[in-house]
Design a protein around this motif. Structure first.
Motif, PDB file in Angstrom:
ATOM      1  N   GLY A  66      52.556 -33.220  69.553  1.00  0.00           N
ATOM      2  CA  GLY A  66      51.732 -32.121  69.069  1.00  0.00           C
ATOM      3  C   GLY A  66      50.272 -32.463  68.855  1.00  0.00           C
ATOM      4  O   GLY A  66      49.534 -31.681  68.230  1.00  0.00           O
ATOM      5  N   ASN A  67      49.817 -33.591  69.361  1.00  0.00           N
ATOM      6  CA  ASN A  67      48.409 -33.964  69.187  1.00  0.00           C
ATOM      7  C   ASN A  67      47.445 -33.004  69.872  1.00  0.00           C
ATOM      8  O   ASN A  67      46.277 -32.903  69.487  1.00  0.00           O
ATOM      9  N   ASN A  68      47.918 -32.285  70.892  1.00  0.00           N
ATOM     10  CA  ASN A  68      47.048 -31.344  71.600  1.00  0.00           C
ATOM     11  C   ASN A  68      46.887 -30.003  70.885  1.00  0.00           C
ATOM     12  O   ASN A  68      46.053 -29.188  71.284  1.00  0.00           O
ATOM     13  N   ASN A  69      47.675 -29.763  69.854  1.00  0.00           N
ATOM     14  CA  ASN A  69      47.706 -28.432  69.241  1.00  0.00           C
ATOM     15  C   ASN A  69      46.344 -27.939  68.777  1.00  0.00           C
ATOM     16  O   ASN A  69      46.028 -26.755  68.894  1.00  0.00           O
ATOM     17  N   GLY A  70      45.525 -28.828  68.250  1.00  0.00           N
ATOM     18  CA  GLY A  70      44.241 -28.412  67.722  1.00  0.00           C
ATOM     19  C   GLY A  70      43.082 -28.541  68.693  1.00  0.00           C
ATOM     20  O   GLY A  70      41.930 -28.290  68.316  1.00  0.00           O
ATOM     21  N   LEU A  71      43.375 -28.887  69.935  1.00  0.00           N
ATOM     22  CA  LEU A  71      42.317 -29.069  70.925  1.00  0.00           C
ATOM     23  C   LEU A  71      41.966 -27.747  71.610  1.00  0.00           C
ATOM     24  O   LEU A  71      42.793 -26.833  71.691  1.00  0.00           O
ATOM     25  N   HIS A  72      40.765 -27.674  72.155  1.00  0.00           N
ATOM     26  CA  HIS A  72      40.364 -26.519  72.964  1.00  0.00           C
ATOM     27  C   HIS A  72      40.798 -26.787  74.405  1.00  0.00           C
ATOM     28  O   HIS A  72      40.000 -27.146  75.272  1.00  0.00           O
ATOM     29  N   THR A  73      42.093 -26.643  74.644  1.00  0.00           N
ATOM     30  CA  THR A  73      42.677 -26.899  75.954  1.00  0.00           C
ATOM     31  C   THR A  73      43.861 -25.972  76.162  1.00  0.00           C
ATOM     32  O   THR A  73      44.476 -25.489  75.198  1.00  0.00           O
ATOM     33  N   LEU A  74      44.179 -25.716  77.420  1.00  0.00           N
ATOM     34  CA  LEU A  74      45.361 -24.916  77.742  1.00  0.00           C
ATOM     35  C   LEU A  74      46.627 -25.753  77.730  1.00  0.00           C
ATOM     36  O   LEU A  74      47.738 -25.214  77.783  1.00  0.00           O
TER      37      LEU A  74
END
Length: 378
Positions: A66-74
């Motif tokens: 879940g490290n990507n959850n807060g990123l501005h990425t699809l």
């Protein structure tokens, strides 16, 4: 293969995995029920002694909780149907219907039931003391790979580790922190997105490099990363090879023709990478003072899941994912508001067009423990 005398052990075992994934019929077989917490488990039976002080993971979506959850990425998995079989049907950001390999590794080491992401959650001291995952979905050893989709680079993962280490010192002290780091198992799992996406799907690298030279670029970066991990005090490192990339549903669709066959060129590239990665691991192991480093081959176990899934493992579908048509649905395109989700996930090797199901992941991690853990001197 005879066991080398140096501390680094290169293990080459036949098994495969095209991107990572496959969990035996149910978490119930070798793992506690989904969502069962460590305290709940302890209430049923005495907790086994942990094999290591912590599990510390770097890599891509296979290990990203879940490290990507807060990123501005699809590139996120924090929406249904991801997590449909997780406790409370929660979409945590894990790229699967439930647990992922980093969770099963933590369980197998008797550390805890879930390995949390470093970012985006409130950690207890125990969470930090027993390890976290820094992995970011869709990253890779090629610096261009994370830049294309705006995710966390491998270098940034090391920076987060340095921050994590400072937190350990604040919780305990410098001596205890050194003991935790030196007693931990480090896992490095990346490279699949470099070949599958950056090289074969986009035109950026294929116009600059042939496959052998691109593999050289990746392994040069991988070696630098391993040296940086070693310099930070790691004593045991598992380096995961690539799966049979050409057999992943999305790659079959993009390059497998009308029959959606496995794509030979993409599998050949993965095998070349794996062979040279083994050589790199062996060479590093001959260097005085380098930590125990084990090459973990997942290619053959995943290939076995794809080729022999029905007869050997009880899977009925090995070429399509559960989400949508199982051809190109992944991350934002795998969304149950817009696509159909299969009824019985346990029958599938792949959950979306790229990632295995929880059941497939469990099978893969069981294989790792059966064939590799002994070489890490745990």
């Amino acid at each position: 293969m005879s066991r080398p005398t140096c501390r680094t052990v290169v293990v080459v075992v036949r098994w495969r995995l095209a991107a990572v994934a496959v969990v035996l019929a149910a978490v119930a077989m070798a793992a506690p029920a989904l969502g069962e917490t460590a305290p709940q488990k302890e209430g049923k039976e005495e907790k086994k002694k942990a094999m290591v002080t912590a599990a510390i993971v770097f890599g891509d979506s296979i290990m990203d909780p879940g490290n990507n959850n807060g990123l501005h990425t699809l590139i996120k998995a924090n929406h249904p149907p991801y997590g449909k079989d997780f406790a409370g049907h929660q979409s945590t950001g894990r790229f699967s219907n439930g647990l992922i390999p980093s969770d099963f590794i933590a369980q197998g080491l008797n550390l805890k039931q879930l390995l949390p992401p470093y970012l985006g959650v409130e950690h207890t001291p125990e969470d930090l003391l027993t390890g976290v995952s820094f992995a970011s979905g869709a990253t890779g050893f090629d610096p261009l790979t994370p830049a294309i989709v705006s995710v966390i680079t491998m270098e940034q993962q090391l920076e987060y580790f340095d921050e994590y280490r400072r937190k350990l010192v604040s919780i305990t002290d410098e001596q205890k922190t050194q003991q935790i780091i030196s007693g931990a198992l480090f896992i490095v799992c990346a490279g699949t997105d470099d070949l599958a996406n950056t090289y074969f799907t986009t035109p950026f690298r294929s116009l600059q490099y042939d496959i052998p030279s691109y593999v050289t670029l990746l392994l040069t970066s991988a070696e630098s990363f391993l040296r940086n991990v070693s310099a930070r005090g790691a004593q045991r490192i598992g380096f995961v090879g690539l799966p049979p990339i050409g057999c992943v549903p999305s790659q079959r669709t993009l390059g497998g023709g009308p029959a959606r066959s496995c794509v030979p060129e993409r599998n050949q590239a993965a095998r070349l990478y794996n062979a040279r990665a083994q050589e790199m691991v062996g060479r590093l192991g001959k260097e005085p003072g380098f930590p125990t480093l084990v090459y973990i081959d997942i290619y053959n176990i995943i290939q076995d899941l794809v080729d022999n899934g029905p007869a050997k493992y009880g899977f009925t579908e090995t070429t399509h994912g559960c989400c949508g048509t199982g051809t190109v649905e992944v991350t934002a395109l795998c969304d149950d508001r817009f696509v159909k989700v299969c009824d019985d996930v346990s029958e599938r090797v792949f959950f979306d067009s790229y990632h295995p199901t929880q059941r497939a992941y469990k099978i893969i991690v069981d294989y790792i423990f059966d064939h590799y853990i002994q070489f890490l001197h745990l």
